[in-house]
Write an enzyme that holds these catalytic residues in place. Structure first.
Site, PDB file in Angstrom:
ATOM      1  CB  THR A  84      28.835  14.908  56.192  1.00 49.95           C
ATOM      2  OG1 THR A  84      29.618  13.863  55.686  1.00 49.95           O
ATOM      3  CG2 THR A  84      29.869  15.612  56.938  1.00 49.95           C
ATOM      4  CG  ASP A  85      27.995   9.718  55.655  1.00 52.02           C
ATOM      5  OD1 ASP A  85      28.934  10.632  55.496  1.00 52.02           O
ATOM      6  OD2 ASP A  85      27.965   8.727  54.903  1.00 52.02           O
ATOM      7  CD  GLU A  86      33.162  12.328  55.304  1.00 53.67           C
ATOM      8  OE1 GLU A  86      34.431  12.948  55.592  1.00 53.67           O
ATOM      9  OE2 GLU A  86      33.013  12.910  54.084  1.00 53.67           O
ATOM     10  CE1 TYR A  97      33.463  18.833  55.202  1.00 50.68           C
ATOM     11  CE2 TYR A  97      33.513  16.242  55.268  1.00 50.68           C
ATOM     12  CZ  TYR A  97      32.750  17.525  54.880  1.00 50.68           C
ATOM     13  OH  TYR A  97      31.600  17.506  54.358  1.00 50.68           O
ATOM     14  CE  LYS A 123      29.038  20.031  57.261  1.00 48.54           C
ATOM     15  NZ  LYS A 123      28.578  21.278  56.211  1.00 48.54           N
TER      16      LYS A 123
HETATM   17  P1  NAD Z   1      31.761  22.163  47.470  1.00 45.78           P
HETATM   18  O1  NAD Z   1      33.129  22.196  47.986  1.00 45.78           O
HETATM   19  O2  NAD Z   1      31.627  21.743  46.178  1.00 45.78           O
HETATM   20  O3  NAD Z   1      31.135  23.712  47.734  1.00 45.78           O
HETATM   21  C1  NAD Z   1      31.284  24.414  48.751  1.00 45.78           C
HETATM   22  C2  NAD Z   1      30.739  25.686  48.475  1.00 45.78           C
HETATM   23  O4  NAD Z   1      30.972  26.742  49.466  1.00 45.78           O
HETATM   24  C3  NAD Z   1      31.834  26.395  47.432  1.00 45.78           C
HETATM   25  O5  NAD Z   1      31.045  27.152  46.206  1.00 45.78           O
HETATM   26  C4  NAD Z   1      32.589  27.581  48.190  1.00 45.78           C
HETATM   27  O6  NAD Z   1      32.787  28.800  47.197  1.00 45.78           O
HETATM   28  C5  NAD Z   1      31.570  27.807  49.096  1.00 45.78           C
HETATM   29  N1  NAD Z   1      32.449  28.576  50.376  1.00 45.78           N
HETATM   30  C6  NAD Z   1      33.658  28.059  50.924  1.00 45.78           C
HETATM   31  N2  NAD Z   1      33.772  28.813  51.956  1.00 45.78           N
HETATM   32  C7  NAD Z   1      32.997  29.826  51.903  1.00 45.78           C
HETATM   33  C8  NAD Z   1      32.805  31.151  52.624  1.00 45.78           C
HETATM   34  N3  NAD Z   1      33.696  31.282  53.770  1.00 45.78           N
HETATM   35  N4  NAD Z   1      31.656  31.867  52.478  1.00 45.78           N
HETATM   36  C9  NAD Z   1      30.757  31.631  51.595  1.00 45.78           C
HETATM   37  N5  NAD Z   1      30.878  30.519  50.857  1.00 45.78           N
HETATM   38  C10 NAD Z   1      31.908  29.598  50.846  1.00 45.78           C
HETATM   39  O7  NAD Z   1      30.874  21.169  48.490  1.00 45.78           O
HETATM   40  P2  NAD Z   1      29.673  20.446  48.328  1.00 45.78           P
HETATM   41  O8  NAD Z   1      30.336  18.888  48.020  1.00 45.78           O
HETATM   42  O9  NAD Z   1      28.676  20.776  47.538  1.00 45.78           O
HETATM   43  O10 NAD Z   1      29.212  20.223  49.769  1.00 45.78           O
HETATM   44  C11 NAD Z   1      28.175  21.022  50.178  1.00 45.78           C
HETATM   45  C12 NAD Z   1      27.913  20.777  51.499  1.00 45.78           C
HETATM   46  O11 NAD Z   1      27.153  19.567  51.755  1.00 45.78           O
HETATM   47  C13 NAD Z   1      28.851  21.005  52.629  1.00 45.78           C
HETATM   48  O12 NAD Z   1      28.510  21.473  53.710  1.00 45.78           O
HETATM   49  C14 NAD Z   1      29.311  19.561  53.011  1.00 45.78           C
HETATM   50  O13 NAD Z   1      29.490  19.484  54.229  1.00 45.78           O
HETATM   51  C15 NAD Z   1      28.063  18.819  52.776  1.00 45.78           C
HETATM   52  N6  NAD Z   1      27.971  17.375  52.277  1.00 45.78           N
HETATM   53  C16 NAD Z   1      28.601  17.236  51.132  1.00 45.78           C
HETATM   54  C17 NAD Z   1      28.597  15.719  50.773  1.00 45.78           C
HETATM   55  C18 NAD Z   1      29.295  15.407  49.839  1.00 45.78           C
HETATM   56  O14 NAD Z   1      29.490  14.102  48.947  1.00 45.78           O
HETATM   57  N7  NAD Z   1      29.804  16.332  48.786  1.00 45.78           N
HETATM   58  C19 NAD Z   1      27.947  14.886  51.440  1.00 45.78           C
HETATM   59  C20 NAD Z   1      27.063  15.321  52.605  1.00 45.78           C
HETATM   60  C21 NAD Z   1      27.137  16.429  52.966  1.00 45.78           C
END
Ligand code: NAD
Length: 369
Positions: free
Chosen positions: A153-155, A178, A182
Site C-alpha cells: 500500500t501507499d500508506e 496497519y 505492511k
Molecule cells: P481484504 O481485507 O478485503 O481481504 C483480505 C483477505 O485476506 C480476506 O479475504 C481475509 O480472509 C484474508 N486473510 C486475512 N488473514 C489471513 C490469514 N492469516 N491467512 C489467510 N488469509 C487471510 O483486503 P483488500 O482490501 O482486498 O486488500 C488486499 C491486499 O491489498 C492487502 O494486502 C492490502 O494491504 C493491499 N492493499 C489494499 C488497498 C485497498 O485500498 N483496499 C490498497 C493498497 C493495497
C-alpha cells in the site's frame, strides 16, 4: 537452516549476472493469498479467466473480511481451487507449497483496516508480518520457484503535505499499526531477495474502490448509510485526501507487474485522482440522490463529522510514471465512471450486504471450507 533459493542451471551459466535479474518463465501453479477478500477476489477472477493454462490456488483463512459469496462463480473454473488456511501456520504452508507444486505467489492476504489496527495492533503483526515471513520461507524451499509478488500500500510512506507525490524512492514513514505492518512485510520481501536471492517484485497501490469491498471502508460505508437513511460518518474536518483507483485498474497493473516486471523492482500504482473525503462523500450522496430520484440535498444532510482517527495521514498522492513508462500501464476508468459502476453494484447487490450484516455469509464460509 533455510536453503538458498535453488538456481536453475541455465541461469547460473548466463554471464554471471545475479539470478533474480531474469524475467519470469511461464508460471504453472500460482498461489494467490487473500482471494476471498475485496481485491483478491477480482484478481482470482481475472487470472482464471485470462490464463486458462495456469492453475490458480486461492488460499484464504475466511476471516470476517473473507467472503465465499463473493467467489462462488469461480468454482466453475477447472483451473481454480480454493484452500481455506492460515498464512500464520508455517507447517501447513510448507505442506501446501509441496503438494500443489507452487511456483509463484501473489500475496494479498492481510489484516487491512486501519481502525482495527488501532484497537488490535498485534493481530496485524501476526498476519501481515509473521504470515508474510512464513510465505517467504515456504517459497524459498520450493524448487524452481519463479516469483513472489507482494501487494502493498501507499500508506507505508506516511503522510504528504499539500504538495508533492510519493515515488518509488520515497522514504518509508508509516504512521498506523496497519501501515507499519505492511512496511515491515515489504522489508522482509526485499531482505529475502537480497539475502537468499528469492525472486520478488513489490507494488504499493493507492486506495482501491469497486464492487465487493467490505462495508467497513469509506465508500461502501457511505453508500450503505445513505441507503439506510443513517448518519454518514466523516472523520475530522473531512479534508483528508486520498488517491482513488478503480479495482479493475489495479488488477491490470498487477497482471503487468506479475508477468513483465524485472525481479527486485518496486512499482507505485495510483489513479491520478486525488479527492478529499468530504468531496467524495458529497459526490456519492449526489449520485445516489439522482439514481434513487430523491430530493437534492436530502442525503447530504446525513453527513456527520466524527472524532478524528489518531495518527490520521493527511494526504496521499502517487506518481505512477515508472509503471506507465516501463510497463505501459494507464488507468482506464475515470473516477465518475468507476464510482457509478461501484454505486450501481451495491444497489444491485443488497443481498450481499444483508448477508454480511446478518452473519449469514460466515455460516456459508464455515460450511464451504
Ligand atoms: P481484504 O481485507 O478485503 O481481504 C483480505 C483477505 O485476506 C480476506 O479475504 C481475509 O480472509 C484474508 N486473510 C486475512 N488473514 C489471513 C490469514 N492469516 N491467512 C489467510 N488469509 C487471510 O483486503 P483488500 O482490501 O482486498 O486488500 C488486499 C491486499 O491489498 C492487502 O494486502 C492490502 O494491504 C493491499 N492493499 C489494499 C488497498 C485497498 O485500498 N483496499 C490498497 C493498497 C493495497
Amino acid at each position: 537452516m533455510i536453503a538458498v533459493w535453488q538456481m536453475n542451471s541455465s541461469i547460473i551459466s548466463n554471464k554471471g549476472l545475479k539470478p533474480y535479474f531474469y524475467p519470469m518463465k511461464e508460471p504453472k501453479n500460482i498461489l494467490i493469498t487473500g482471494g476471498a477478500g475485496f481485491i483478491g477476489s477480482h484478481l482470482c477472477r481475472h487470472m482464471v479467466s485470462s490464463y486458462p493454462n495456469y492453475r490458480v490456488i486461492n488460499l484464504d483463512l475466511l476471516t470476517y473480511a473473507g467472503n465465499k459469496d463473493t467467489i462462488e462463480d469461480l468454482e466453475s473454473y477447472s483451473n481454480y481451487q480454493f484452500v481455506c488456511g492460515d498464512i500464520t501456520d508455517k507447517d501447513f504452508l510448507e505442506q501446501l507449497f509441496k503438494e500443489k507444486e507452487i511456483d509463484s505467489v501473489i500475496h494479498l492476504a492481510a489484516e487491512s483496516h486501519v481502525d482495527r489496527s488501532i484497537t488490535d495492533p498485534l493481530a496485524f503483526v501476526k498476519t501481515n508480518v509473521e504470515g508474510t515471513a512464513n510465505l517467504l520461507n515456504a517459497a524459498l524451499k520450493q524448487q524452481n520457484f519463479q516469483r513472489f509478488y507482494h501487494i502493498s500500500t501507499d500508506e507505508v510512506f506516511g503522510s504528504l503535505g499539500a504538495e508533492g507525490f510519493f515515488t518509488e524512492d520515497s522514504p518509508y514513514a508509516p504512521n498506523s499499526p496497519y501501515s507499519a505492518s505492511k512496511a515491515s512485510s515489504d522489508m522482509l520481501v526485499r531482505a529475502y531477495g537480497e539475502t537468499y536471492g528469492l525472486p520478488y517484485v513489490i507494488s504499493n497501490c493507492s486506495n482501491n474502490y469497486g464492487p465487493n469491498q467490505f462495508p467497513e471502508k469509506l465508500i461502501p460505508v457511505c453508500i450503505e448509510k445513505a441507503l439506510n437513511n443513517e448518519a454518514i460518518p466523516v472523520y475530522g474536518d473531512g479534508k483528508y485526501t486520498r488517491d482513488w483507483l478503480y479495482v479493475q485498474d489495479h488488477i491490470e497493473a498487477m497482471d503487468l507487474i506479475f508477468h513483465k516486471a524485472e525481479n527486485t523492482k518496486t512499482y507505485l500504482i495510483g489513479g491520478h485522482n486525488e479527492v478529499q473525503n468530504i468531496d467524495l462523500v458529497n459526490l456519492i450522496c449526489e449520485r445516489l440522490e439522482e439514481k434513487l430520484q430523491k430530493e437534492s440535498g436530502s442525503l447530504k444532510k446525513l453527513i456527520s463529522f466524527v472524532k478524528d482517527r489518531p495518527g490520521h495521514d493527511k494526504r496521499y498522492a502517487i506518481d505512477a510514471s515508472k509503471l506507465e513508462t516501463e510497463l505501459g500501464w494507464k488507468p482506464k476508468y475515470d473516477f465518475k465512471q468507476g464510482l457509478d459502476c461501484t454505486i450501481d453494484w451495491y444497489l444491485d447487490n443488497k443481498k450481499w450486504l444483508e448477508r454480511i450484516h446478518s452473519g449469514a455469509y460466515q455460516i456459508t464460509n464455515s460450511k464451504k471450507q
